[in-house]
Design an enzyme around this catalytic site. Sequence first.
Site, PDB file in Angstrom:
ATOM      1  CG  ASP A  30      32.990  36.593  43.575  1.00 15.65           C
ATOM      2  OD1 ASP A  30      31.962  36.768  44.267  1.00 15.65           O
ATOM      3  OD2 ASP A  30      33.637  37.526  43.077  1.00 15.65           O
ATOM      4  CB  ILE A  31      30.884  34.990  48.600  1.00 13.77           C
ATOM      5  CG1 ILE A  31      30.941  36.515  48.599  1.00 13.77           C
ATOM      6  CG2 ILE A  31      32.004  34.380  49.405  1.00 13.77           C
ATOM      7  CD1 ILE A  31      30.672  37.134  49.957  1.00 13.77           C
ATOM      8  CD  GLN A  93      39.491  47.989  44.222  1.00 12.58           C
ATOM      9  OE1 GLN A  93      39.832  49.060  43.734  1.00 12.58           O
ATOM     10  NE2 GLN A  93      40.300  47.234  44.922  1.00 12.58           N
ATOM     11  CD  GLU A  94      30.696  45.087  44.788  1.00 15.19           C
ATOM     12  OE1 GLU A  94      30.717  44.013  45.434  1.00 15.19           O
ATOM     13  OE2 GLU A  94      29.779  45.386  44.007  1.00 15.19           O
ATOM     14  CG  HIS A  99      39.721  41.415  43.809  1.00 10.92           C
ATOM     15  ND1 HIS A  99      39.683  42.641  44.463  1.00 10.92           N
ATOM     16  CD2 HIS A  99      38.501  41.244  43.260  1.00 10.92           C
ATOM     17  CE1 HIS A  99      38.479  43.178  44.306  1.00 10.92           C
ATOM     18  NE2 HIS A  99      37.750  42.352  43.572  1.00 10.92           N
ATOM     19  CG  HIS A 101      36.497  39.472  39.353  1.00 13.54           C
ATOM     20  ND1 HIS A 101      35.489  39.114  40.211  1.00 13.54           N
ATOM     21  CD2 HIS A 101      36.897  40.710  39.746  1.00 13.54           C
ATOM     22  CE1 HIS A 101      35.283  40.094  41.086  1.00 13.54           C
ATOM     23  NE2 HIS A 101      36.136  41.069  40.813  1.00 13.54           N
TER      24      HIS A 101
END
Length: 135
Positions: A30-31, A93-94, A99, A101
Site C-alpha cells: 500500500d502506498i 473505500q477509496e 481489494h 488489506h
Amino acid sequence: MDTCIFCQIIAGQAPSHRVLEDEHAVAFLDISPASPGHTLVVPRVHARDLWELPEDTCADVARLAHRVAALLRERLEPDGLSVTQANGAAAWQEVFHFHTHLIPRWRGDALRTMWSPDRASFEDLRKMADRLAQR
C-alpha cells in the site's frame, strides 16, 4: 479499465512494489501504509467491490491473501494481522477495484478499531438475525 489505478498496476502500466502474485490475483504494498508491510491483494479482473466480484474470484483473492499473510508472518514477525476490506465510499473505500488489506500489527502500535465495541441487546440481535436469515 483505463482509469483504474489497480488495473494499471496489474497491467504493469503504473509502478508498484509487488509482494506476491499468481494467475488470479496480485499483492503489492500500500502506498499509504497503516503499518510497515501493509499489503493489498487485488483480483486481476476488475470488479468495483464485493457485490460485483464473482464468488470464485473472491476465493482466488482469499487464497493469495492467505499466502501473503504467511509471508508477512515469516518475514516481519508481527504480533498480529488485521485483514480489512471496504465496499463503497460510505465504508471508506477509496479505490473502486475490489481489494483486501493485510495490515501487520504490533502490540502498542497506533492503530485503533474502526467501531465502538458497544454490546448490542439480545433482542436487537434477534431481530436482525430474523431479518437476515434465509428461511
